[in-house]
Design a protein around this motif. Structure first.
Motif, PDB file in Angstrom:
ATOM      1  N   TRP A 265       4.287  22.718  -5.442  1.00 16.37           N
ATOM      2  CA  TRP A 265       3.889  24.001  -4.884  1.00 16.37           C
ATOM      3  C   TRP A 265       2.846  23.827  -3.788  1.00 16.37           C
ATOM      4  O   TRP A 265       2.077  22.867  -3.804  1.00 16.37           O
ATOM      5  CB  TRP A 265       3.321  24.902  -5.982  1.00 16.37           C
ATOM      6  CG  TRP A 265       4.288  25.183  -7.084  1.00 16.37           C
ATOM      7  CD1 TRP A 265       4.313  24.606  -8.335  1.00 16.37           C
ATOM      8  CD2 TRP A 265       5.391  26.095  -7.055  1.00 16.37           C
ATOM      9  NE1 TRP A 265       5.351  25.108  -9.072  1.00 16.37           N
ATOM     10  CE2 TRP A 265       6.036  26.026  -8.310  1.00 16.37           C
ATOM     11  CE3 TRP A 265       5.902  26.967  -6.080  1.00 16.37           C
ATOM     12  CZ2 TRP A 265       7.152  26.789  -8.618  1.00 16.37           C
ATOM     13  CZ3 TRP A 265       7.022  27.728  -6.392  1.00 16.37           C
ATOM     14  CH2 TRP A 265       7.628  27.643  -7.651  1.00 16.37           C
TER      15      TRP A 265
ATOM     16  N   LYS B  42      20.893  26.669 -10.735  1.00 18.33           N
ATOM     17  CA  LYS B  42      19.791  27.517 -10.249  1.00 18.33           C
ATOM     18  C   LYS B  42      19.134  26.928  -9.005  1.00 18.33           C
ATOM     19  O   LYS B  42      18.790  27.643  -8.066  1.00 18.33           O
ATOM     20  CB  LYS B  42      18.749  27.684 -11.370  1.00 18.33           C
ATOM     21  CG  LYS B  42      17.597  28.600 -10.980  1.00 18.33           C
ATOM     22  CD  LYS B  42      16.581  28.698 -12.099  1.00 18.33           C
ATOM     23  CE  LYS B  42      15.385  29.534 -11.674  1.00 18.33           C
ATOM     24  NZ  LYS B  42      14.336  29.574 -12.706  1.00 18.33           N
ATOM     25  N   ASP B  43      18.937  25.609  -8.988  1.00 15.76           N
ATOM     26  CA  ASP B  43      18.242  24.971  -7.872  1.00 15.76           C
ATOM     27  C   ASP B  43      19.187  24.478  -6.785  1.00 15.76           C
ATOM     28  O   ASP B  43      18.766  23.762  -5.886  1.00 15.76           O
ATOM     29  CB  ASP B  43      17.385  23.802  -8.379  1.00 15.76           C
ATOM     30  CG  ASP B  43      16.195  24.293  -9.186  1.00 15.76           C
ATOM     31  OD1 ASP B  43      15.657  25.367  -8.844  1.00 15.76           O
ATOM     32  OD2 ASP B  43      15.810  23.621 -10.152  1.00 15.76           O
TER      33      ASP B  43
ATOM     34  N   SER C 129       6.042  26.038   0.072  1.00 15.61           N
ATOM     35  CA  SER C 129       6.760  26.643  -1.045  1.00 15.61           C
ATOM     36  C   SER C 129       6.721  28.160  -0.942  1.00 15.61           C
ATOM     37  O   SER C 129       5.773  28.749  -0.410  1.00 15.61           O
ATOM     38  CB  SER C 129       6.170  26.188  -2.383  1.00 15.61           C
ATOM     39  OG  SER C 129       4.826  26.623  -2.505  1.00 15.61           O
ATOM     40  N   GLY C 130       7.783  28.780  -1.442  1.00 14.54           N
ATOM     41  CA  GLY C 130       7.856  30.239  -1.500  1.00 14.54           C
ATOM     42  C   GLY C 130       8.244  30.633  -2.902  1.00 14.54           C
ATOM     43  O   GLY C 130       7.498  30.396  -3.849  1.00 14.54           O
ATOM     44  N   LYS C 131       9.448  31.190  -3.049  1.00 15.43           N
ATOM     45  CA  LYS C 131       9.942  31.508  -4.391  1.00 15.43           C
ATOM     46  C   LYS C 131      10.258  30.232  -5.160  1.00 15.43           C
ATOM     47  O   LYS C 131      10.278  30.220  -6.389  1.00 15.43           O
ATOM     48  CB  LYS C 131      11.190  32.390  -4.292  1.00 15.43           C
ATOM     49  CG  LYS C 131      10.886  33.793  -3.782  1.00 15.43           C
ATOM     50  CD  LYS C 131      12.140  34.626  -3.704  1.00 15.43           C
ATOM     51  CE  LYS C 131      11.832  36.029  -3.187  1.00 15.43           C
ATOM     52  NZ  LYS C 131      13.064  36.829  -3.024  1.00 15.43           N
ATOM     53  N   SER C 132      10.563  29.183  -4.450  1.00 17.56           N
ATOM     54  CA  SER C 132      10.810  27.884  -5.085  1.00 17.56           C
ATOM     55  C   SER C 132      10.014  26.823  -4.332  1.00 17.56           C
ATOM     56  O   SER C 132       9.329  27.126  -3.357  1.00 17.56           O
ATOM     57  CB  SER C 132      12.304  27.553  -5.068  1.00 17.56           C
ATOM     58  OG  SER C 132      12.755  27.408  -3.738  1.00 17.56           O
TER      59      SER C 132
ATOM     60  N   LYS D 166       7.712  20.465  -9.597  1.00 16.96           N
ATOM     61  CA  LYS D 166       7.717  21.250  -8.355  1.00 16.96           C
ATOM     62  C   LYS D 166       6.402  21.053  -7.607  1.00 16.96           C
ATOM     63  O   LYS D 166       5.327  21.141  -8.183  1.00 16.96           O
ATOM     64  CB  LYS D 166       7.950  22.731  -8.668  1.00 16.96           C
ATOM     65  CG  LYS D 166       9.345  22.988  -9.232  1.00 16.96           C
ATOM     66  CD  LYS D 166       9.575  24.459  -9.524  1.00 16.96           C
ATOM     67  CE  LYS D 166      10.990  24.674 -10.073  1.00 16.96           C
ATOM     68  NZ  LYS D 166      11.247  26.083 -10.419  1.00 16.96           N
TER      69      LYS D 166
ATOM     70  N   ARG E 203       7.759  33.723   5.809  1.00 17.14           N
ATOM     71  CA  ARG E 203       6.397  33.159   5.850  1.00 17.14           C
ATOM     72  C   ARG E 203       6.381  31.810   6.555  1.00 17.14           C
ATOM     73  O   ARG E 203       5.520  31.541   7.405  1.00 17.14           O
ATOM     74  CB  ARG E 203       5.897  33.038   4.404  1.00 17.14           C
ATOM     75  CG  ARG E 203       4.464  32.568   4.236  1.00 17.14           C
ATOM     76  CD  ARG E 203       4.031  32.868   2.803  1.00 17.14           C
ATOM     77  NE  ARG E 203       2.815  32.193   2.410  1.00 17.14           N
ATOM     78  CZ  ARG E 203       2.769  31.095   1.646  1.00 17.14           C
ATOM     79  NH1 ARG E 203       3.902  30.554   1.183  1.00 17.14           N
ATOM     80  NH2 ARG E 203       1.619  30.550   1.321  1.00 17.14           N
TER      81      ARG E 203
ATOM     82  N   ASP F  96      12.170  30.838   4.915  1.00 15.42           N
ATOM     83  CA  ASP F  96      11.806  32.228   4.641  1.00 15.42           C
ATOM     84  C   ASP F  96      10.867  32.722   5.739  1.00 15.42           C
ATOM     85  O   ASP F  96      10.420  31.956   6.602  1.00 15.42           O
ATOM     86  CB  ASP F  96      11.209  32.385   3.241  1.00 15.42           C
ATOM     87  CG  ASP F  96       9.891  31.643   3.047  1.00 15.42           C
ATOM     88  OD1 ASP F  96       9.238  31.266   4.053  1.00 15.42           O
ATOM     89  OD2 ASP F  96       9.500  31.427   1.888  1.00 15.42           O
TER      90      ASP F  96
END
Length: 289
Positions: free
Chosen positions: A261, A44-45, A219-222, A259, A181, A179
């Protein structure tokens, strides 16, 4: 820190440096094999390879063999259970990224690294970043400065640049992984230019080599993890740089959720606060459009 603690820390750093060189050799040997031999698995990561696992096994076995598990906990990318998200139950915790920049490793850019940090009550006191293809290990311990060691054993103190206007600073970023942003943020900051490097440790090493001056994580979705930042933070701050959240708060490690964030800013320290203020304002504007 009293003299006994300082001497103990110096001895631990010496052990960890030796481990770092051994792990760097393992990674480099895998790197120079055919990519099809790496047994890449997509998680996933991000991808995991035989190289990650072999280096991780080596680092843990060596550190545990030398230092044990009674006084030290171990937080490693390859063994931490993200679902449990519980802090390692020790004051002294090794935070390990056996292969930083796995995608660069697979793509053969040479821009991969390995991180070993020792944190005390959530803050790094030893930091080591190896860049195997450059033949360099950067290391620091709290209050003792940052050094770079080459394969021939030469050790040299190293410092960040003296550039002290935002308009004169160079930003280090990934070639990808941006991303919209984050792209908006860096496009609106008035830097002299951008440079490109894979892996967090590799990026921070360019600040030490005075090739760049600023690294930003948003950080964004991750989000980046403890093992991405703990060692790079210390080698930067001991070389004269600064590494904080955009609001100035320090980064705490081994807090359960690994994480990190939010927005973290790493700089050569010369206009850190002004840059953080500017970045915070831009992020607010982007988020409130």
């Amino acid at each position: 820190m009293d003299n006994n603690q300082a001497e103990k820390l110096a001895e631990i750093l010496k052990i960890a440096r030796s481990v770092a060189w051994g792990a760097a050799d393992i990674l480099s040997s895998f790197y120079h094999q055919d990519t099809s031999d790496l047994d890449v698995k997509d998680k996933k990561d991000g991808p995991v390879t035989q190289a990650d696992l072999a280096a991780n096994k080596y680092i843990l076995e060596k550190l545990r063999g030398e230092l044990g598990t009674e006084d030290f906990g171990y937080l490693s990318e390859e063994t931490f259970d993200v679902k449990k998200a519980e802090p390692v139950d020790h004051d002294w915790v090794w935070i390990i990224d056996p292969l930083d920049g796995t995608r660069d490793f697979i793509d053969k850019t040479g821009e991969y690294g390995m991180h070993i940090a020792l944190a005390y009550q959530g803050r790094p006191v030893i930091g080591i970043v190896a860049i195997p293809e450059a033949g360099k290990v950067y290391f620091a311990s709290q209050g003792n400065g940052t050094y770079v060691e080459t394969k021939d054993g030469t050790i040299t103190p190293i410092k960040v640049s003296e550039r002290n206007k935002i308009e004169d600073l160079y930003l280090i970023v990934s070639r990808s992984h941006r991303d919209d942003r984050f792209q908006q943020l860096i496009d609106r900051l008035p830097f002299a230019g951008k440079k490109y490097m894979g892996g967090v440790g590799g990026k921070i090493s360019t600040l030490l080599e005075q090739e760049s001056d600023v690294y930003i994580s948003l950080s964004g979705k991750s989000a980046a993890k403890d093992w991405d930042f703990a060692a790079p933070e210390l080698i930067l701050t001991e070389a004269g740089g600064k590494f904080t959240y955009v609001n100035g708060d320090p980064v705490l490690y081994n807090q359960g959720d690994v994480k990190r964030w939010g927005c973290i800013v790493a700089t050569n320290g010369k206009c850190h606060e002004a840059l953080c203020t500017k970045a915070a304002t831009i992020i607010d504007e982007i988020d409130n459009v």
